[in-house]
Design an enzyme around this catalytic site. Structure first.
Site, PDB file in Angstrom:
ATOM      1  N   LYS A 197      43.804   4.777  67.149  1.00  0.00           N
ATOM      2  CA  LYS A 197      45.176   5.294  67.290  1.00  0.00           C
ATOM      3  C   LYS A 197      46.105   4.122  67.463  1.00  0.00           C
ATOM      4  O   LYS A 197      45.686   3.039  67.879  1.00  0.00           O
ATOM      5  CB  LYS A 197      45.268   6.203  68.521  1.00  0.00           C
ATOM      6  CG  LYS A 197      46.416   7.180  68.454  1.00  0.00           C
ATOM      7  CD  LYS A 197      46.092   8.339  67.536  1.00  0.00           C
ATOM      8  CE  LYS A 197      47.212   9.339  67.460  1.00  0.00           C
ATOM      9  NZ  LYS A 197      46.767  10.580  66.800  1.00  0.00           N
TER      10      LYS A 197
HETATM   11  P1  NAD Z   1      56.387  15.784  65.095  1.00  0.00           P
HETATM   12  O1  NAD Z   1      57.070  14.566  65.556  1.00  0.00           O
HETATM   13  O2  NAD Z   1      56.458  16.192  63.669  1.00  0.00           O
HETATM   14  O3  NAD Z   1      56.918  17.045  65.974  1.00  0.00           O
HETATM   15  C1  NAD Z   1      56.903  17.054  67.361  1.00  0.00           C
HETATM   16  C2  NAD Z   1      57.593  18.311  67.845  1.00  0.00           C
HETATM   17  O4  NAD Z   1      57.489  18.377  69.276  1.00  0.00           O
HETATM   18  C3  NAD Z   1      59.085  18.367  67.522  1.00  0.00           C
HETATM   19  O5  NAD Z   1      59.452  19.683  67.163  1.00  0.00           O
HETATM   20  C4  NAD Z   1      59.727  17.997  68.851  1.00  0.00           C
HETATM   21  O6  NAD Z   1      61.051  18.500  68.982  1.00  0.00           O
HETATM   22  C5  NAD Z   1      58.765  18.663  69.814  1.00  0.00           C
HETATM   23  N1  NAD Z   1      58.881  18.145  71.175  1.00  0.00           N
HETATM   24  C6  NAD Z   1      58.930  16.853  71.594  1.00  0.00           C
HETATM   25  N2  NAD Z   1      59.120  16.814  72.919  1.00  0.00           N
HETATM   26  C7  NAD Z   1      59.181  18.088  73.352  1.00  0.00           C
HETATM   27  C8  NAD Z   1      59.380  18.706  74.617  1.00  0.00           C
HETATM   28  N3  NAD Z   1      59.551  17.966  75.714  1.00  0.00           N
HETATM   29  N4  NAD Z   1      59.396  20.050  74.689  1.00  0.00           N
HETATM   30  C9  NAD Z   1      59.233  20.809  73.589  1.00  0.00           C
HETATM   31  N5  NAD Z   1      59.035  20.277  72.361  1.00  0.00           N
HETATM   32  C10 NAD Z   1      59.016  18.945  72.255  1.00  0.00           C
HETATM   33  O7  NAD Z   1      54.870  15.636  65.587  1.00  0.00           O
HETATM   34  P2  NAD Z   1      53.575  16.341  64.986  1.00  0.00           P
HETATM   35  O8  NAD Z   1      53.019  15.474  63.925  1.00  0.00           O
HETATM   36  O9  NAD Z   1      53.866  17.769  64.714  1.00  0.00           O
HETATM   37  O10 NAD Z   1      52.582  16.212  66.228  1.00  0.00           O
HETATM   38  C11 NAD Z   1      52.608  17.133  67.308  1.00  0.00           C
HETATM   39  C12 NAD Z   1      51.304  17.018  68.104  1.00  0.00           C
HETATM   40  O11 NAD Z   1      50.201  17.297  67.227  1.00  0.00           O
HETATM   41  C13 NAD Z   1      51.024  15.631  68.694  1.00  0.00           C
HETATM   42  O12 NAD Z   1      50.319  15.824  69.900  1.00  0.00           O
HETATM   43  C14 NAD Z   1      50.117  14.993  67.665  1.00  0.00           C
HETATM   44  O13 NAD Z   1      49.312  13.984  68.221  1.00  0.00           O
HETATM   45  C15 NAD Z   1      49.286  16.201  67.246  1.00  0.00           C
HETATM   46  N6  NAD Z   1      48.654  16.078  65.929  1.00  0.00           N
HETATM   47  C16 NAD Z   1      49.377  15.822  64.812  1.00  0.00           C
HETATM   48  C17 NAD Z   1      48.736  15.753  63.582  1.00  0.00           C
HETATM   49  C18 NAD Z   1      49.485  15.554  62.292  1.00  0.00           C
HETATM   50  O14 NAD Z   1      48.850  15.624  61.225  1.00  0.00           O
HETATM   51  N7  NAD Z   1      50.791  15.348  62.308  1.00  0.00           N
HETATM   52  C19 NAD Z   1      47.339  15.911  63.503  1.00  0.00           C
HETATM   53  C20 NAD Z   1      46.629  16.180  64.677  1.00  0.00           C
HETATM   54  C21 NAD Z   1      47.296  16.275  65.885  1.00  0.00           C
END
Ligand code: NAD
Length: 413
Positions: free
Chosen positions: A110
């Protein structure tokens, strides 16, 4: 258990707590247990960034390679103000277990930078990404370590990373996944994590038709998960993002909310639902609760508020061990992150294989292959849960640890 919680655990301690519990169930010898728990390589680099307003920012970038016994290191890059070494170690470790759960030939890594991408211009983001890439270049490689998007990064950021790496090493699309489709990205990658969350929710067997869903996060994972569940007949009744939360007990019109948030960059103010306090998202009575934003959001302080029949972890590490224990006591099942959100890394693996072959597949084929991988992983975890009488999280860690342990033993030390 209480002793472990006298002081708040860090994210990495939380992951290790879950790891230790599962490794003990498997009877892994102490020295191997430590080797597999700890990180292999950790980089921390200083990044100086010239801001558009003429000032100079000092930022820090991290890349942690946790375990490479099963293949090259793989894991996302996060841009968020809270990024630090402990969080990156935790997420790198989760990647080792996640790639093993879905049985794809990768290790875990990561990375991230402690910046706030929401306050940065496109030029600043590009400069930051290119500098970060140059500074961690020695640890990267298409057969060594392959980054991907995570919170705060996207296909554009991955393109800059590929381009900067290519300046030194020549055309290397397999250096990063999550690229735009017309630059070597895979069809179906952007939606893959949400689709995987959807598949595991289906696998759990909860009837989708009319099921009420609440989601924290409407970024990549949250929005695609909402779309697939909505299309599958569920009623998404509440969504929170960083700016606010909206609720409509009759079911939110997800296509309309997607169009709104694409333009406004938030769910806040959406006219088809009522606003409410974003902190109360976990208290919304629902059938399926999906944290899909930050880690560490469900704790001993708010786990008691949860009023759901099932929790599916779209985010990484959203539930701390204490809250996990409280949910288990209340018999609320949790589909763990290392299974539920593994769709993203699985299609990243498909992207990498397509890049190495320079031969590309259609979206339908990718989604079918993803479904096979997710269903198989779910069935294996479910079997382990029943056979050993443990939670799905412990079962997922057990399946994963056994695979990594087998690889470590086969390689020899
Ligand atoms: P992203 O940046 O696209 O979206 C994040 C979302 O979380 C946004 O809507 C943001 O407004 C919201 N957010 C941030 N702080 C917040 C708060 N305090 N309260 C409520 N909402 C809040 O990120 P993503 O890629 O969707 O990733 C989200 C999670 O999923 C992370 O934990 C990431 O590690 C995990 N993840 C992502 C992927 C991927 O393919 N993108 C894969 C596996 C896991």
């Amino acid at each position: 258990m209480a002793d472990s919680f006298r002081r708040k655990m860090t994210s990495y301690e939380e992951v290790n707590w879950q790891y230790n519990k599962a490794a003990e169930q498997l009877g892994i010898p102490e020295h191997h247990k430590a080797i597999m728990r700890n990180c292999y390589r950790e980089l921390k680099v200083q990044i100086t960034l010239h801001r558009d307003d003429g000032t100079l920012s000092e930022l820090y970038g991290f890349r942690v390679q946790h375990n490479g016994a099963r293949g090259p290191y793989k894991g996302g890059i996060r841009y968020h103000p809270s990024v630090d070494m402990d969080e990156v170690r935790a997420l790198a470790s989760l990647m080792t277990w996640k790639t093993a759960v879905v049985n794809i030939p990768y290790g875990g890594a990561k990375g991230g930078v402690n910046c706030d991408p929401r306050t940065m211009s496109e030029k600043e983001l590009q400069d930051l990404t290119r500098t970060f890439t140059r500074k961690i270049d020695m640890a990267l490689g298409p057969y060594r370590d392959i980054p991907a998007p995570d919170m705060g990064t996207n296909a554009k950021v991955m393109t800059w990373l590929m381009d900067e790496y290519g300046r030194k090493h020549g055309y290397t699309p397999a250096i990063v996944t999550g690229k735009p489709v017309n630059l070597g990205g895979s069809k179906g990658r952007e939606s893959a994590t949400g689709l995987g969350v959807f598949f595991t929710t289906l696998d759990h067997g909860i009837p989708l038709s009319g099921a009420k869903v609440a989601i924290q996060g409407f970024g990549n994972v949250g929005s695609w998960t909402a779309k697939y569940l909505h299309d599958g007949g569920a009623k998404v009744i509440a969504i929170a993002d960083v700016d606010g939360a909206v609720r409509n007990d009759k079911g939110i019109d997800i296509p309309a909310l997607l169009a709104w948030s694409k333009e406004k960059k938030t769910v806040s103010g959406f006219p088809g639902a009522e606003p409410f306090a974003k902190e109360k998202i976990f208290a919304v009575p629902c059938d399926i609760l999906i944290p899909a934003a930050l880690g560490g959001v469900i704790t001993e302080e708010n786990a008691g508020e949860i009023n759901a029949r099932l929790v599916v972890e779209g985010a990484n590490n959203p539930i701390n061990p204490h809250a996990d224990h409280l949910l288990a006591e209340r018999k609320i099942p949790v589909v763990p992150d290392i299974l539920a959100n593994a769709g993203g890394v699985t299609v990243s693996y498909f992207e990498w294989t397509q890049n190495l072959q320079q031969f590309y597949w259609e979206e339908k084929e990718i989604q079918q292959k993803l479904e096979v991988v997710m269903d198989k992983a779910y069935a294996e975890i479910s079997d382990m849960t029943k056979k050993r009488g443990v939670s799905m999280r412990t079962a997922a860690f057990m399946v994963a640890i056994q695979r990594v342990y087998d690889a470590v033993l086969l390689r020899g030390i």
